[in-house]
Scaffold this motif. Structure first.
Motif, PDB file in Angstrom:
ATOM      1  N   ALA A 179     -14.504   5.817  -0.734  1.00 48.63           N
ATOM      2  CA  ALA A 179     -14.322   5.398   0.654  1.00 48.63           C
ATOM      3  C   ALA A 179     -14.702   3.927   0.826  1.00 48.63           C
ATOM      4  N   LEU A 180     -15.832   3.539   0.223  1.00 48.76           N
ATOM      5  CA  LEU A 180     -16.259   2.143   0.331  1.00 48.76           C
ATOM      6  C   LEU A 180     -15.251   1.205  -0.325  1.00 48.76           C
ATOM      7  N   PHE A 181     -14.725   1.644  -1.467  1.00 51.88           N
ATOM      8  CA  PHE A 181     -13.766   0.794  -2.176  1.00 51.88           C
ATOM      9  C   PHE A 181     -12.468   0.673  -1.382  1.00 51.88           C
ATOM     10  N   VAL A 182     -11.991   1.803  -0.870  1.00 51.56           N
ATOM     11  CA  VAL A 182     -10.737   1.767  -0.114  1.00 51.56           C
ATOM     12  C   VAL A 182     -10.888   0.871   1.112  1.00 51.56           C
ATOM     13  N   VAL A 183     -12.028   0.967   1.800  1.00 53.59           N
ATOM     14  CA  VAL A 183     -12.181   0.152   3.002  1.00 53.59           C
ATOM     15  C   VAL A 183     -12.245  -1.338   2.633  1.00 53.59           C
ATOM     16  N   SER A 184     -12.800  -1.625   1.465  1.00 52.85           N
ATOM     17  CA  SER A 184     -12.907  -3.031   1.071  1.00 52.85           C
ATOM     18  C   SER A 184     -11.535  -3.622   0.746  1.00 52.85           C
ATOM     19  N   ARG A 185     -10.593  -2.784   0.386  1.00 50.96           N
ATOM     20  CA  ARG A 185      -9.265  -3.254   0.026  1.00 50.96           C
ATOM     21  C   ARG A 185      -8.254  -3.038   1.141  1.00 50.96           C
ATOM     22  N   HIS A 186      -8.674  -2.301   2.173  1.00 53.50           N
ATOM     23  CA  HIS A 186      -7.748  -1.847   3.209  1.00 53.50           C
ATOM     24  C   HIS A 186      -7.023  -3.013   3.878  1.00 53.50           C
ATOM     25  N   ALA A 187      -7.776  -4.066   4.183  1.00 55.08           N
ATOM     26  CA  ALA A 187      -7.200  -5.176   4.939  1.00 55.08           C
ATOM     27  C   ALA A 187      -6.132  -5.920   4.141  1.00 55.08           C
ATOM     28  N   PHE A 188      -6.157  -5.779   2.803  1.00 44.49           N
ATOM     29  CA  PHE A 188      -5.258  -6.564   1.975  1.00 44.49           C
ATOM     30  C   PHE A 188      -4.020  -5.793   1.539  1.00 44.49           C
TER      31      PHE A 188
ATOM     32  N   LEU B 104      -5.730   6.983   8.038  1.00 50.68           N
ATOM     33  CA  LEU B 104      -6.850   6.644   7.157  1.00 50.68           C
ATOM     34  C   LEU B 104      -8.218   6.586   7.852  1.00 50.68           C
ATOM     35  N   PRO B 105      -8.335   5.967   9.044  1.00 49.34           N
ATOM     36  CA  PRO B 105      -9.667   5.882   9.657  1.00 49.34           C
ATOM     37  C   PRO B 105     -10.285   7.258   9.859  1.00 49.34           C
TER      38      PRO B 105
ATOM     39  N   TYR C 262     -10.928   9.140   6.244  1.00 46.70           N
ATOM     40  CA  TYR C 262     -12.146   8.754   5.531  1.00 46.70           C
ATOM     41  C   TYR C 262     -13.395   9.049   6.346  1.00 46.70           C
TER      42      TYR C 262
END
Lengths: 156, 499, 320
Positions: B219-228, B389-390, B393
Motif C-alpha cells: 500500500a505504501l509503495f503503490v501510494v508513493s507511485r500513484h501520482a506518477f 484505489l483510495p 487500499y
C-alpha cells in the motif's frame, strides 16, 4: 527502476549496508552475552553467530555495491506516503490511548483515501466509520473476538 | 473391505440433505473468516468450532470438515487479488497470483487455486483414508537429521524467489533469518534478541511479518507511485474463467503439488509452508516458459495452492493415527475431536471405525462443497478490484491491521506490523524481494532446532548428518542444486570461449 | 499465538445457564489463560468456564488467551490488569513456576492471590517398545553406565518434563547437569521421536501418551505421582524406591490486593464448582486427576514448589 546511476557513491545502498552491519554487531553482542550453554552439541548462540556473520558479509557486499552503478529508485510521492503513515499512526495511537478500534480504523481509512488523492473527506469518514463499525460488530458480537475497545465501542 | 463399507456408510450419512446444508454453512463460514488477512486457519477453526458443538455428532463433524477446508482455502483469495497473504502458506501464492491479477487475469488465478485445492484435497483425502497407518510408520522414522536435510533443500529453493539480484535476495533472506532468532530458544530456554520485551519472548509471528511486508508495504509503495502513473492496473482482461491453455498448464502442477504436499504434511514437523516453496521452485524449473515466472505464470499458483491443501489433509495423518497435532490448526482440531469423544491415537481406527470413516466421508463432501460454492464466487471476488484505489487500499489497510490486533491484541504487535510495513516499503522501493524474508523467518528457526537436536543426539559429531541415508541424500541434492547453476554457467562460458 | 476470547462457546453456555437454578451467583468472571488455544492451561480455563456456568456458580465467564514465555507474559499482564479486581482469575501451573525462574520474569506467583489448586496430572517415564530396558531399574542402570548416550525426549527446556528427567538422573547418582535432554515443542513431536526410536527414553504427561502405552508402542516404566493411580499399570517412582515425586498441577489465582470479601466469594465459587458432579465427569473425560487444595494450603504448596523447582533448575544450569 528505469534509470541507472552512472558513477560515484550510491547512498541508499551504503546506508542499507551500514544498517546490516549494525544488525550484525547487535546480534554478535547478544550472542556473546548468552549465559545458558547446551550440555551437548551446539548452543543457542551458534545460530546467532551464523546470522551475524551472514549479515556482516551482506554488509560488505552492499559497501562494494555502493561504489558500482545501481538502479536508481523511481520518484516517489512523499505526500501520499506521509498521509498513509499518519493513518497508521492514528490507528496505533487510538489503540494505545484507549480510543478504540472503530475510531482508529476510521482514521486509517480516511487518511489512506486522502493519500490517494480523495478530497471528499465527509463521505470517506462515513464509509470508514461504517466499515469499522461493521468489523467491530462482526468480531465482538458474532465471533466475540476482543478488538480494542474505546468510547465508541462501549455504546454497543 | 470393511473400511469401504464404513466409508459408504459415512457417505450415506453425509449426503443427507440436512448434513449437506451443514457442510455448506461450514464451508461458507470457514472461507469468509479465512479470507480475512492475518486470520489463519488455526484461528478460523478455533473461532468457529463452538458453533459445531450445538449439532449432533454427525452434523457437527461435517460442518467441522467444511470449516477446516474453507479456512485453508480462504487465504489464497486475498493473496491473489490484493497481494495480502492471510497466512504463511499463501505467501508463495501471492508471488505469481497477484502478478496475474495485476494483468487482468485474477479470475483464472482464483479458479486454478480453487480447482487445484479441490483436486489436491480429493487425492490427499483418499491417501489419508487408505495409507495413513502405513504412512505414519514412515513419518516417525524421519529424524532431526532428515528434517535438516529437507530444510537445506528448502533453503536452496528459496533462491527461486530472489528475482534479478542475488545480493538483494540474500539480504531479504538474512533479515528473515535475523527475525527468526528473536525469542526464547526452545532447546535451551536461552532468550535471543528480545531485549527484555515480554511480547518478543515467543518470537515474531509469521503472519505479522507477512501482512506487514506484503499488505502495508504494498500500500505504501503503490501510494508513493500513484501520482506518477495513470494506470488502472487491475482491470479485468479477457475471460474470468480458465482458458483451454490455462487448463493444460495447470493440471500437471496440481498433481505435482499434491505429490509434494501430502507426504510432507504428514511428517510430524513438516508443515504447510515447505511444500509450497518446493512446489513453486519445481514448477519454475519444469515450466515451458520459465521467463513468465515473476510476471504471472499460472503454474506458480496452481502448484503451491495444491501443495498447501494436500498438506492440510496430510496433517490429519499424524493427528488421527497418533493423536499428534503437528500444527496450531491441528491442535485446535484435536480439541474439537475430543468434544465428540473421539480420542485420536493408535487405536482410533480399530475402536471407532464408523467415526473415522464418517470424518473421511465428511472431508470429501466438504471438499466438493468448497468447489461448488467458490467457483461461482470467483466472478464476485474479482469485482473487488473495481473498487476505486483510495477505498480499496483504505479497506486493505483496515482489514490487515484488524486481522493482526484481533489475533494478538497488543500495541507492541501493532507497532511491529507498522514497522514491517515500512520495511516492506523500503525493500520494494530499492528492489529487494520481500518473500525471502518470510521464508527465512519460517525456515530459520526450524533448521536451527533440527540441526541442534541432531548434534545433541550425536554428542556434537556432525557426521551424523551423513550417516543416515535419508539426510545424506537430501544434503547431496541440496549441494547439487546449489552448485549446478554455477557449473553450467562455467561450462557454457567455457564453450563460448572456445568458439 | 492466538489471543482471543472464546465467545461462541460462552454464548452457547450462556443459553444453558439461563436455565440454571435461581440460586446462581451473579459473578461475571474473566479467566486469563496464559497460553494459546489448545494447550493445557487453555483447556483448564475453558473447562472451568464450562462447569462454573453449567452449575450456576457464575453468571458469565469469558476466557482470554494471553500466550507467551511459559505463561509469564500472561502473568505480567494479569498482575497489572487485575489489581484489586474481584472478577478476574488466572490459570497457572508448575510450568509457570519454572518459566518465572528461567526467564527472570518481573512478576512471580507471590504477586497474585492463590484461590485453589485444581488438578494434578502424573508424568510418565517411558521407553520405545523396541528398547532393551524393561524396568525403571534397567533405565537407571543405563544412566549410570552412560549418561551421555541416554537421550531423553520431552517438552520445552526447563518445563516439568525436563525437571523430571533431571530428577531421575540425580536419583541414579549422576550429576543432573549431564542429562542429555532433547526438547521438543508440545507433547506431539517428542512422541514422534519416541516412536521413531531416535531417543532412549521420554517424559510426558501420562494422558498425552496413554494411547501409545495401551497399544504397546511405548512401555511405561514409572509415573511421577506419589501414589498408584487406578487404571494406570505403571507404578510410582516412590514405590519403586526412587525418592521422586512431581505432579503437573494447575490452579487458579486472583489478582493482587483483592479484598478479603471478594477473595472469599471467589474461593467459594471455585470450591462449589470443583465439588460438582459435572466437574468430576469433565476431568475424567480429559484424563485429569483431581488435586484440589484450598487457598491457604495452595499458598504454602506454591512456596515449596518454587524452592524445589528453583534448585533443580539451578543444578541443570538453567537458572543462577
Amino acid at each position: 527502476m528505469t534509470s541507472t546511476q552512472d558513477a560515484g557513491l550510491h547512498r541508499p545502498t551504503l546506508i542499507i549496508g551500514l544498517a546490516l552491519f549494525a544488525l550484525a554487531m547487535i546480534t554478535f553482542h547478544d550472542a556473546w552475552n548468552m549465559k545458558i550453554r547446551a550440555s551437548y552439541g551446539m548452543g543457542a548462540d551458534a545460530a546467532s553467530y551464523f546470522v551475524a556473520g551472514f549479515l556482516g558479509l551482506l554488509a560488505i557486499g552492499h559497501l562494494i555495491a555502493a561504489f558500482r552503478p545501481q538502479p536508481e529508485a523511481d520518484a516517489a510521492d512523499w505526500a501520499g506516503v506521509i498521509w498513509v503513515s499518519l493513518g497508521l499512526a492514528g490507528l496505533t495511537l487510538s489503540v494505545w490511548l484507549g480510543g478504540g478500534f472503530i475510531l482508529g480504523s476510521t482514521l486509517l481509512f480516511v487518511l489512506t483515501a486522502r493519500a490517494f488523492g480523495r478530497k471528499a473527506i465527509l463521505t470517506d469518514l462515513l464509509i470508514g466509520l461504517a466499515l469499522g463499525l461493521g468489523i467491530f460488530l462482526l468480531f465482538n458480537k458474532l465471533l466475540t473476538l476482543a478488538l480494542p475497545a474505546g468510547p465508541l465501542e462501549r455504546l454497543f | 473391505m470393511d473400511s469401504i463399507l464404513y466409508l459408504l456408510g459415512g457417505f450415506a450419512t453425509a449426503l443427507e440433505p440436512m448434513n449437506l446444508t451443514f457442510a455448506a454453512i461450514g464451508v461458507m463460514l470457514g472461507t469468509a473468516v479465512g479470507v480475512l488477512p492475518g486470520i489463519g486457519p488455526a484461528l478460523t477453526v478455533a473461532l468457529l468450532l463452538p458453533i459445531t458443538f450445538k449439532l449432533d455428532p454427525g452434523g457437527s463433524l461435517i460442518m467441522f470438515a467444511g470449516i477446516y477446508y474453507g479456512g485453508m482455502y480462504g487465504g489464497s483469495t486475498t493473496a491473489i487479488l490484493l497481494n495480502t497473504p492471510g497466512e504463511s502458506a499463501s505467501v508463495v501464492t501471492a508471488l505469481e497470483g497477484n502478478q496475474m491479477a495485476k494483468r487482468g487475469r485474477g479470475g483464472p488465478a482464483l479458479a486454478t487455486a480453487a480447482i487445484g485445492s479441490f483436486v489436491a484435497a480429493l487425492i490427499a483425502t483418499a491417501g489419508l483414508a487408505f495409507f495413513a497407518p502405513i504412512l505414519v510408520k514412515l513419518a516417525v522414522k524421519f529424524g532431526p537429521w532428515d528434517y535438516f536435510g529437507l530444510m537445506l533443500i528448502a533453503f536452496i529453493t528459496v533462491s527461486a524467489t530472489f528475482g534479478s539480484s542475488p545480493l538483494r535476495g540474500l539480504t531479504s533472506l538474512g533479515i528473515g533469518l535475523w527475525l527468526g532468532l528473536v525469542g526464547i530458544d526452545q532447546l535451551t530456554g536461552q532468550t535471543r534478541l528480545a531485549f527484555g520485551v515480554p511480547n518478543l519472548m515467543d518470537g515474531i509471528e509469521v503472519t505479522t511479518l507477512a501482512v506487514g511486508l506484503f499488505a502495508l508495504g504494498e500500500a505504501l509503495f503503490v501510494v508513493s507511485r500513484h501520482a506518477f502513473s495513470d494506470d488502472a492496473p487491475m482491470a479485468i482482461k479477457g475471460s474470468i474463467w480458465m482458458s483451454r491453455e490455462d487448463w493444460s498448464r495447470s493440471w500437471r502442477p496440481w498433481l505435482r503439488g499434491t505429490a509434494v504436499g501430502f507426504p510432507i504434511g504428514a511428517l510430524p514437523a513438516g508443515g504447510a509452508e515447505i511444500p509450497t516453496f518446493l512446489s513453486y521452485t519445481m514448477e519454475r524449473k519444469l515450466a515451458k516458459r520459465p521467463e513468465e515466472f515473476g510476471h504471472g505464470a499460472i503454474e506458480g499458483v496452481a502448484g503451491p495452492e495444491a501443495a498447501n491443501n494436500a498438506s492440510a489433509a496430510g496433517t490429519l495423518v499424524p493427528l488421527l493415527t497418533l493423536g499428534l497435532p503437528t500444527s496450531a490448526t491441528a491442535a485446535v482440531m484435536l480439541a474439537g475431536f475430543q468434544q465428540y469423544n473421539l480420542q485420536p491415537g493408535p487405536l482410533l481406527f480399530v475402536q471407532h471405525p464408523a467415526l473415522v470413516w464418517g470424518l473421511v466421508a465428511s472431508l470429501f463432501i466438504a471438499n466438493v462443497m468448497l468447489l461448488v460454492l467458490n467457483l461461482p464466487m470467483v466472478g464476485l471476488w474479482v469485482k473487488l478490484l473495481k473498487i476505486p484505489l483510495p477505498w480499496l487500499y483504505g479497506g486493505i489497510l483496515v482489514f490487515a491491521s484488524m486481522g493482526t490486533i484481533a489475533a494478538n491484541p497488543s500495541v507492541v504487535e501493532l507497532l511491529m506490523l507498522v514497522g514491517f510495513g515500512f520495511l516492506g516499503f523500503v525493500m520494494r522501493r530499492y528492489d529487494y524481494p520481500v518473500a525471502p524474508a518470510v521464508v527465512g523467518l519460517i525456515l530459520g528457526p526450524m533448521a536451527d532446532s533440527q540441526l541442534r537436536r541432531a548434534l545433541q543426539m550425536s554428542l556434537g559429531d556432525p557426521m551424523i548428518l551423513l550417516q543416515h541415508p535419508g539426510s545424506a541424500t537430501m544434503i547431496g541434492i541440496a549441494v547439487l542444486a546449489l552448485i549446478a547453476p554455477f557449473l553450467f554457467k562455467g561450462l557454457s562460458r567455457f564453450r563460448q570461449d572456445e568458439d | 499465538m492466538n489471543k482471543f476470547v472464546s465467545g461462541l462457546g460462552a454464548a452457547w453456555l450462556a443459553a444453558l445457564v439461563a436455565a440454571a437454578p435461581a440460586s446462581a451467583q451473579d459473578l461475571e468472571l474473566a479467566i486469563t489463560a496464559p497460553a494459546g488455544a489448545g494447550g493445557g492451561w487453555d483447556s483448564a480455563a475453558r473447562s472451568l468456564q464450562e462447569v462454573m456456568m453449567a452449575t450456576g456458580n457464575a453468571k458469565s465467564v469469558q476466557v482470554i488467551n494471553v500466550p507467551g514465555a511459559g505463561g509469564t507474559v500472561g502473568l505480567a499482564q494479569f498482575v497489572q490488569g487485575a489489581d484489586g479486581k474481584s472478577d478476574q482469575l488466572l490459570v497457572g501451573g508448575i510450568t509457570m513456576v519454572g518459566a518465572i525462574i528461567t526467564n527472570d520474569a518481573p512478576y512471580d506467583l507471590t504477586n497474585v492471590t492463590p484461590i485453589a489448586r485444581l488438578t494434578g496430572d502424573p508424568l510418565v517415564v517411558a521407553v520405545p517398545a523396541s528398547s532393551p530396558y524393561q524396568t525403571m531399574a534397567d533405565l537407571v542402570a543405563g544412566i549410570q553406565k552412560d549418561v551421555e548416550h541416554t537421550i531423553w525426549a520431552g517438552g520445552s527446556a526447563g518445563g516439568a518434563d525436563h525437571i523430571l528427567a533431571a530428577l531421575v538422573t540425580q536419583a541414579a547418582g549422576v550429576d543432573p547437569a549431564k542429562v542429555n535432554y532433547v526438547a521438543y515443542s508440545g507433547g506431539g513431536e517428542s512422541l514422534a521421536a519416541m516412536l521413531g526410536g531416535q531417543v532412549t527414553a521420554g517424559v510426558s504427561g501420562y494422558g498425552e501418551w496413554q494411547g501409545q502405552i495401551r497399544s504397546g508402542d511405548l512401555r511405561a516404566l514409572a509415573i511421577s505421582y506419589p501414589e498408584p493411580i487406578e487404571g494406570i499399570a505403571a507404578q510410582p517412582l516412590k514405590a519403586q524406591g526412587y525418592d521422586i515425586e512431581l505432579v503437573n498441577w494447575r490452579g487458579v489465582f486472583a489478582g493482587p490486593n483483592v479484598s478479603d470479601d471478594a477473595k472469599a466469594k471467589l474461593e467459594e465459587a471455585v470450591a462449589k464448582t470443583v465439588a460438582s458432579p459435572e466437574w468430576k465427569e469433565l476431568i475424567n473425560a480429559r484424563g485429569w486427576s483431581d488435586y484440589y487444595a484450598p487457598s491457604a494450603e495452595f499458598t504454602d504448596f506454591i512456596a515449596s514448589e518454587t524452592d524445589r523447582v528453583g534448585s533443580i533448575l539451578k543444578s541443570i544450569g538453567l537458572a543462577d
